[in-house]
Design an enzyme around this catalytic site. Structure first.
Site, PDB file in Angstrom:
ATOM      1  CE  LYS A   1      58.796  17.535   8.952  1.00  0.00           C
ATOM      2  NZ  LYS A   1      59.417  18.752   8.583  1.00  0.00           N
TER       3      LYS A   1
ATOM      4  CG  ASP B   1      55.178  18.621  11.632  1.00  0.00           C
ATOM      5  OD1 ASP B   1      54.378  19.159  10.837  1.00  0.00           O
ATOM      6  OD2 ASP B   1      56.379  18.960  11.727  1.00  0.00           O
TER       7      ASP B   1
HETATM    8  P1  ATP Z   1      59.759  19.861  13.448  1.00  0.00           P
HETATM    9  O1  ATP Z   1      60.334  19.494  12.103  1.00  0.00           O
HETATM   10  O2  ATP Z   1      58.471  19.123  13.794  1.00  0.00           O
HETATM   11  O3  ATP Z   1      59.670  21.340  13.700  1.00  0.00           O
HETATM   12  P2  ATP Z   1      62.312  19.416  14.599  1.00  0.00           P
HETATM   13  O4  ATP Z   1      62.895  18.278  13.836  1.00  0.00           O
HETATM   14  O5  ATP Z   1      62.746  20.777  14.155  1.00  0.00           O
HETATM   15  O6  ATP Z   1      60.746  19.305  14.555  1.00  0.00           O
HETATM   16  P3  ATP Z   1      62.640  18.038  17.096  1.00  0.00           P
HETATM   17  O7  ATP Z   1      63.810  17.166  16.850  1.00  0.00           O
HETATM   18  O8  ATP Z   1      61.309  17.396  17.112  1.00  0.00           O
HETATM   19  O9  ATP Z   1      62.644  19.292  16.105  1.00  0.00           O
HETATM   20  O10 ATP Z   1      62.933  18.815  18.470  1.00  0.00           O
HETATM   21  C1  ATP Z   1      62.328  20.040  18.811  1.00  0.00           C
HETATM   22  C2  ATP Z   1      62.468  20.229  20.317  1.00  0.00           C
HETATM   23  O11 ATP Z   1      61.653  19.278  20.996  1.00  0.00           O
HETATM   24  C3  ATP Z   1      63.892  20.028  20.824  1.00  0.00           C
HETATM   25  O12 ATP Z   1      64.359  21.238  21.328  1.00  0.00           O
HETATM   26  C4  ATP Z   1      63.802  18.956  21.904  1.00  0.00           C
HETATM   27  O13 ATP Z   1      64.423  19.333  23.112  1.00  0.00           O
HETATM   28  C5  ATP Z   1      62.311  18.747  22.142  1.00  0.00           C
HETATM   29  N1  ATP Z   1      61.953  17.306  22.239  1.00  0.00           N
HETATM   30  C6  ATP Z   1      61.092  16.782  23.091  1.00  0.00           C
HETATM   31  N2  ATP Z   1      60.968  15.461  22.893  1.00  0.00           N
HETATM   32  C7  ATP Z   1      61.792  15.129  21.898  1.00  0.00           C
HETATM   33  C8  ATP Z   1      62.099  13.895  21.228  1.00  0.00           C
HETATM   34  N3  ATP Z   1      61.535  12.743  21.586  1.00  0.00           N
HETATM   35  N4  ATP Z   1      62.982  13.939  20.220  1.00  0.00           N
HETATM   36  C9  ATP Z   1      63.532  15.122  19.836  1.00  0.00           C
HETATM   37  N5  ATP Z   1      63.276  16.304  20.438  1.00  0.00           N
HETATM   38  C10 ATP Z   1      62.411  16.329  21.460  1.00  0.00           C
END
Ligand code: ATP
Length: 297
Positions: free
Chosen positions: A15, A141
């Site tokens: 997203k 989210d």
């Molecule tokens: P958001 O936009 O919801 O804040 P994000 O895109 O910034 O999320 P994610 O890619 O969801 O961040 O990753 C955040 C943290 O979650 C990472 O540091 C990662 O180690 C951990 N994590 C746990 N499970 C997962 C997964 N399935 N995919 C990605 N990251 C994960």
């Protein structure tokens, strides 16, 4: 509870935030947000299987991510199995495509896909509302990632209102090499607002642009209150935004807590030229060409 399907492959969509506003902080420390979310065609793929043994096992194509009980996909499966007293073994394979810690909700989307997938495999014991209530305990989210499309997200992310689908755009994502910790960015925001005036999105104007399918008003209203915060830590964001504008992007913004920048184009040739340029100038592994995803009704 007995499964009705023993194996299922499902997509977990990324997203972006067309807007992100923070309205205040609740006594429990959570931020009250008001965001317009848009899902993208870019996705991870999860394969869920019922196995002979017991417990949850997981593999992941990205070996830098833990494939254990700290992974959000694993935690979602564990929560679902505990809530619906499922004793079967469950194996999860995650093909990771969405960049990690990038502001694209990759982890939340994986968790949502597992909840949706297991619910289907076990004959839908949870209503959509129950699944969202389960999801929000793992991440703010996740209810949105269960719903998908163009959605207004309020509260801490649990109050969702589907909106008229955004007009189609080509969307180029460019992720700087630095990651951004969502928690750190929100904390930095709290201190920055004490000393600086931060521009807020005009959510009403964006809602009206969506209703009228006014592409110009939509792209000119893109705004994220966290962008000035993350830019202080990752100044490269501004450089990327300026470059993408010179290639004819109509709207450019950081998504979520960053640091990924998205650029919206109506013209595919311009977006492809921008993609090629970013790939040639150090962003080969951080550039993704995609478009808006509309879930089937
Ligand atoms: P958001 O936009 O919801 O804040 P994000 O895109 O910034 O999320 P994610 O890619 O969801 O961040 O990753 C955040 C943290 O979650 C990472 O540091 C990662 O180690 C951990 N994590 C746990 N499970 C997962 C997964 N399935 N995919 C990605 N990251 C994960």
């Amino acid at each position: 509870m007995k499964p009705v399907i023993s194996e299922l492959t499902t997509n977990a969509y990324a997203k972006i935030n067309l807007s992100l506003d923070i309205l205040g902080t609740r006594p429990d420390g959570y931020h009250e947000v008001c965001m317009i979310m848009q899902s993208l065609v870019l996705h991870d793929t999860l394969t869920l299987r019922i196995t002979d043994g017991s417990g949850i096992s997981m593999t992941c194509s990205d070996t830098s991510l833990p494939a254990d009980e700290t992974n959000l996909a694993y935690r979602a499966a564990d929560l679902f199995c505990k809530t619906y007293t499922i004793a079967d073994g469950i194996s999860i394979h995650l093909e990771k495509v969405i960049p990690v810690a990038a502001g694209l909700a990759g982890g939340s989307s994986d968790a949502a896909a597992v909840l949706r997938g297991l619910n289907t495999m076990y004959g839908s014991p949870a209503t959509p509302e129950e699944l969202a209530a389960l999801g929000v305990t793992l991440g703010a989210d996740i209810p949105y990632c269960l719903m998908l499309g163009t959605v207004l997200s309020e509260g801490i992310g649990e109050k969702l209102t589907p909106l008229p689908p955004a007009p189609d755009f080509y969307c180029l994502l460019v992720k700087p090499s630095a990651g951004a910790s969502t928690k750190q960015i929100y904390t930095e925001y709290d201190s920055l607002v004490q000393t600086e005036s931060i521009p807020h999105p005009d959510t009403e104007a964006l809602l009206s642009a969506l209703k009228k399918r006014n592409r110009k008003a939509l792209v000119s209203g893109l705004c994220n209150v966290l962008e000035p915060v993350t830019v202080k830590l990752v100044p490269e964001i501004d450089t990327i935004k300026n470059t993408l504008r010179t290639f004819g992007a109509e709207g450019v913004l950081m998504s979520g807590s960053g640091p990924t920048v998205f650029a919206l184009f109506s013209d595919v040739a311009k977006s492809k030229r921008a993609e090629a340029h970013m790939r040639e100038t150090g962003y080969a592994s951080g550039t993704f060409f995609t478009s808006f995803y509309r879930p089937a009704k």
